[in-house]
Design an enzyme around this catalytic site. Structure first.
Site, short mmCIF file in Angstrom:
data_model
loop_
_atom_site.label_atom_id
_atom_site.label_comp_id
_atom_site.label_asym_id
_atom_site.label_seq_id
_atom_site.Cartn_x
_atom_site.Cartn_y
_atom_site.Cartn_z
N HIS A 141 -60.69 -15.53 3.68
CA HIS A 141 -59.37 -15.07 4.11
C HIS A 141 -58.28 -16.04 3.65
CE1 HIS A 141 -61.10 -12.35 7.53
NE2 HIS A 141 -61.34 -11.88 6.32
N ASN B 285 -67.73 -10.52 1.33
CA ASN B 285 -67.66 -9.06 1.22
C ASN B 285 -68.32 -8.59 -0.07
OD1 ASN B 285 -66.30 -8.82 3.63
ND2 ASN B 285 -64.28 -8.78 2.70
N TYR C 165 -68.36 -16.24 7.74
CA TYR C 165 -68.40 -15.55 6.45
C TYR C 165 -69.31 -16.27 5.46
CZ TYR C 165 -64.83 -12.04 7.39
OH TYR C 165 -64.14 -10.95 7.88
#
Length: 798
Positions: free
Chosen positions: A259, A209, A268
């Site tokens: 996560h 992210n 990811y």
């Protein structure tokens, strides 16, 4: 080859030379600064559009035509109103992703306007419609005074929308006014304030992210000619570069976790290196070049973290989290399903782009790896992968067709990723990967209604491929397989609800023993299993060797009131496969619905797949079954189209509420009946030293191999451990090497004794203290780092 008329390849390939800068500097610093931004913007444009795209080449022509058709469809269906730009994407439909979807349609139109051979190339009215669409979204929704609901933040408010908007701004830059650019940049600043890259950020503090945020910041700085944004983006990456020892990020052993508890290299992790690749390529040679020396850790991840999970084009599913359930979507228009091969080619494209920011040596090596993967992937060729954007397709095809690039062969060896409870094993002609879980790593990931039935995917699931069975987990496997019979697992048949245990990696077992020891060629791996929402418990071990994997299970117990099974195999035979199952030399029926209890079975083979040996004979159940399911069964957004696949299953039935259940078998990928039968009759090849709830161990004399997994203090054969440990010995002539690991990652030290006469210690890791040699070797292993790493000592035998 034809090129786009806007290409400036010679200019964009490197930093602006002093010769080019001289007249700009004489015109003043402001002009020079503008040119620097323009250079980066045009570089991004080239990255978006790709290079070497020839509209006459049939391989490109069909894709360009499709792009033009899609763009024309979007253009004709535009119906601007205060509620939406497209009626099927109402702005208030925040349960979906109306903002990013709207911008992505505009991006498709902008790509068709920019690319050659689309039928819309340079179309003035199309350009006007795109610009009008940008203003419509800004005026009615995505602007500096609007607050979006906190639903699907990634797509709607922040990353997905901003990335697509900025890409359109780059493509249509010459058609936009300074005021429009300022408005769009202000909207992005509103939804992505600088605090999102701060330590208190909800979404952008770490991992993939953060890279996504940095990518937006960098391009927003380029488009808006705001240097502090580009600097902020570049500097934000430094947080990600160092290895982590807990939580999200890359670990020194090559693991990647997101996560907090999900092995996520293939999803990811792939997004992270893709984002890094775009940023590195954009800024290379500029004032804002990424010069932090620790960025090398990201470059190293290509071979340390990604390549081990890529096999002949397959990106192994056990590091892709809930992405494995993203097959054919309910809204797909081309009938194309995502798969391990599709994800693999996306990662390859990212690796090639990352190479633009790497050394020439790394770039050459990575090109060879990618070429090898592409050449060997018969299951999904580049031409068949309609999900690739033109830019990625052009990069991959250029490498595949480049005669100067030598394809790199698949390596052999073993890799253990202790920090994420995963392992990969590669031998000539086949590869395998193992998925485990522990108190650090979740049973599975469920989230956003994705991967609803992935309950047992980390309960010892053992994937394996021959070089000619690359579609095993690609061909509608996840919507059709029995989720209680994943190969390699031991499970309770207790019924579980969709999403059982919670979302985003919430369900984790309480056990800590998962991992083992490896020398890079062979391995001894074990797991203290627990059941999801179940009383199931037991011990499982896998010993990875040359042509086989020896699998042991013991101490298997449960009080759920349901049956417990250990799955030897559950092979996907495709829509019509009739592969022959041979048991002890006798072919079994190929009739669908056939099932049998094979009593005293010593070996079996599945034609075209491999062999299975049951030392000393065993009672094994077998079944042929057609299973029907839809992607919507495992993913809320999946297609409801029914799919049917045939499966051949082999399993040990431990009965209802077993106590002390056990099993033993040898998996031989690719083995034919003669080789399998020979292994079954060679009683000297394998000795099972222990198979209990306390220890599991084997010896293979022909390999000089002995290995034991201790689940506590114990003695097996000549090995003694004072605590949980995995111990592996290899003898060759007068030399022997011991490998020791603490898979629980809890103890600070281990004492190991090998009752074998030892004359001298030739070498040892700093973590190993030799307490004595002579009649026996006594070692103390410092495991205070708690990484699950393997510690090594090499000795001369007396």
């Amino acid at each position: 080859m034809a090129t786009t008329p806007w290409s400036r390849r010679g200019f964009l390939g490197a930093a602006v030379s002093a010769t080019l800068l001289a007249p700009l500097l004489s015109a003043g610093p402001a002009h020079a600064a503008d040119e620097a931004y323009d250079t980066l913007r045009l570089r991004w444009r080239e990255l978006l559009l790709g290079t070497g795209i020839d509209a006459v080449d049939p391989l490109f022509a069909s894709r360009l035509t499709t792009l033009g058709t899609q763009a024309a469809g979007h253009r004709s269906s535009m119906a601007p109103s205060s509620a939406a730009l497209w009626p099927d994407l109402p702005y208030d439909s925040f349960s979906g992703d109306p903002v990013s979807s709207t911008y992505n349609r505009l991006k498709t139109m902008a790509l068709a306007w920019s690319q050659p051979g689309t039928g819309l190339t340079g179309d003035a009215s199309l350009a006007a419609d795109i610009v009008a669409g940008l203003d419509h979204v800004h005026d009615n929704l995505y602007n500096a005074s609007f607050t979006l609901p906190s639903v699907n933040w990634w797509w709607n408010a922040q990353i997905g929308s901003a990335q697509a908007l900025l890409d359109v701004c780059v493509l249509m830059y010459d058609k936009l006014s300074a005021a429009q650019i300022a408005n769009y940049c202000a909207a992005i600043d509103h939804f992505l304030p600088e605090s999102e890259l701060g330590p208190d950020s909800v979404h952008g503090a770490t991992g993939a992210n953060r890279v996504d945020f940095a990518r937006v910041y960098a391009l927003r700085g380029v488009v808006g000619k705001t240097p502090e944004r580009i600097t902020r983006a570049r500097d934000a990456l430094s947080v990600i570069f160092p290895y982590v020892t807990s939580g999200n990020g890359f670990y020194a052993d090559g693991s990647f976790v997101e996560h907090s508890s999900i092995p996520y290299t293939g999803s990811y992790g792939a997004a992270l290196i893709s984002g890094m690749a775009w940023i590195f390529a954009l800024l290379k040679g500029s004032t804002w070049d990424v010069t932090d020396a620790k960025k090398q850790l990201i470059l190293d991840s290509v071979e340390d973290s990604f390549a081990p999970f890529l096999y002949n084009g397959v990106l192994m599913d056990n590091v892709s989290g809930r992405a494995i359930s993203r097959g054919l979507s309910a809204t797909s228009t081309n009938g194309f399903a995502s798969s391990d091969h599709v994800r693999g080619q996306s990662v390859m494209a990212a690796i090639l782009m990352l190479g633009m920011g790497a050394s020439a040596t790394e770039q050459a090596r990575w090109k060879g790896m990618v070429k090898g993967w592409l050449q060997r992937d018969y299951y999904l060729t580049l031409e068949q992968n309609s999900s690739l954007d033109l830019s990625s397709f052009s990069r991959l095809r250029a490498v595949r067709e480049d005669a100067a690039v030598a394809a790199v062969a698949e390596p052999t060896g073993h890799r253990l990723f202790a920090a994420m409870d995963r392992a990969t094993h590669r031998r000539p002609g086949w590869a395998a990967t193992l998925s485990m879980c522990s108190s650090d790593i979740a049973f599975y990931e469920f989230g956003n209604q994705e991967n609803k039935r992935g309950w047992n995917t980390s309960s010892g699931m053992l994937y394996w491929w021959k070089d000619r069975t690359l579609g095993q987990f690609s061909d509608a496997f996840w919507p059709t397989v029995d989720p209680y019979r994943l190969p390699g697992t031991t499970v309770s048949r207790k019924a579980l609800a969709d999403g059982a245990g919670g979302d985003f990696g919430a369900p984790k077992p309480t056990s800590t023993w998962a991992g083992g020891a490896t020398d890079g060629t062979y391995a001894a791996i074990g797991m203290d299993i627990r059941g999801l929402q179940s009383t199931l418990g037991g011990r499982k071990s896998w010993f990875f060797l040359d042509d086989a994997i020896v699998c042991l299970g013991a101490g298997i117990g449960c009080t759920d009131g349901t049956g417990v099974e250990s799955i030897v195999e559950n092979r996907n035979l495709g829509a019509s496969g009739t592969h022959t199952l041979t048991v002890d030399g006798t072919a079994q029926p190929a009739t669908q619905g056939w099932s049998a209890t094979l009593t005293g079975a010593k070996w079996a083979t599945l034609a075209g797949m491999g062999g299975y040996v049951f030392p000393g004979g065993a009672t094994v159940k077998a079944q042929r079954a057609e299973r029907t399911g839809a992607w919507s069964d495992v993913n809320g957004g999946g297609s409801t189209t029914a799919l049917t696949r045939r499966y051949l299953s082999l399993w040990f039935d431990h009965g209802t509420d077993p106590s002390g259940g056990k099993y033993a078998y040898i998996l031989m990928p690719g083995a034919e009946p003669d080789a399998t039968a020979a292994r079954a009759t060679d009683t000297n090849w394998l000795t099972v030293l222990a198979n209990s709830g306390n220890q599991q161990g084997i010896r293979v004399p022909s390999l000089g191999y002995t290995a034991v997994n201790f689940y506590g203090t114990g003695t097996v054969d000549k090995l003694i451990s004072n605590g949980p440990a995995s111990v592996m010995t290899r003898e060759s002539g007068a030399t022997a090497t011991l490998r020791v690991a603490n898979p629980t990652k809890t103890a600070t030290s281990l004492d190991i004794t090998w009752n074998r006469p030892v004359a001298a210690v030739l070498s040892k890791d700093p973590s190993v203290t030799v307490l004595s040699t002579g009649a026996s070797l006594q070692l103390r292993i410092d495991t205070s780092a708690k990484t699950g790493a393997t510690h090594t000592v090499t000795v001369t035998l007396a």
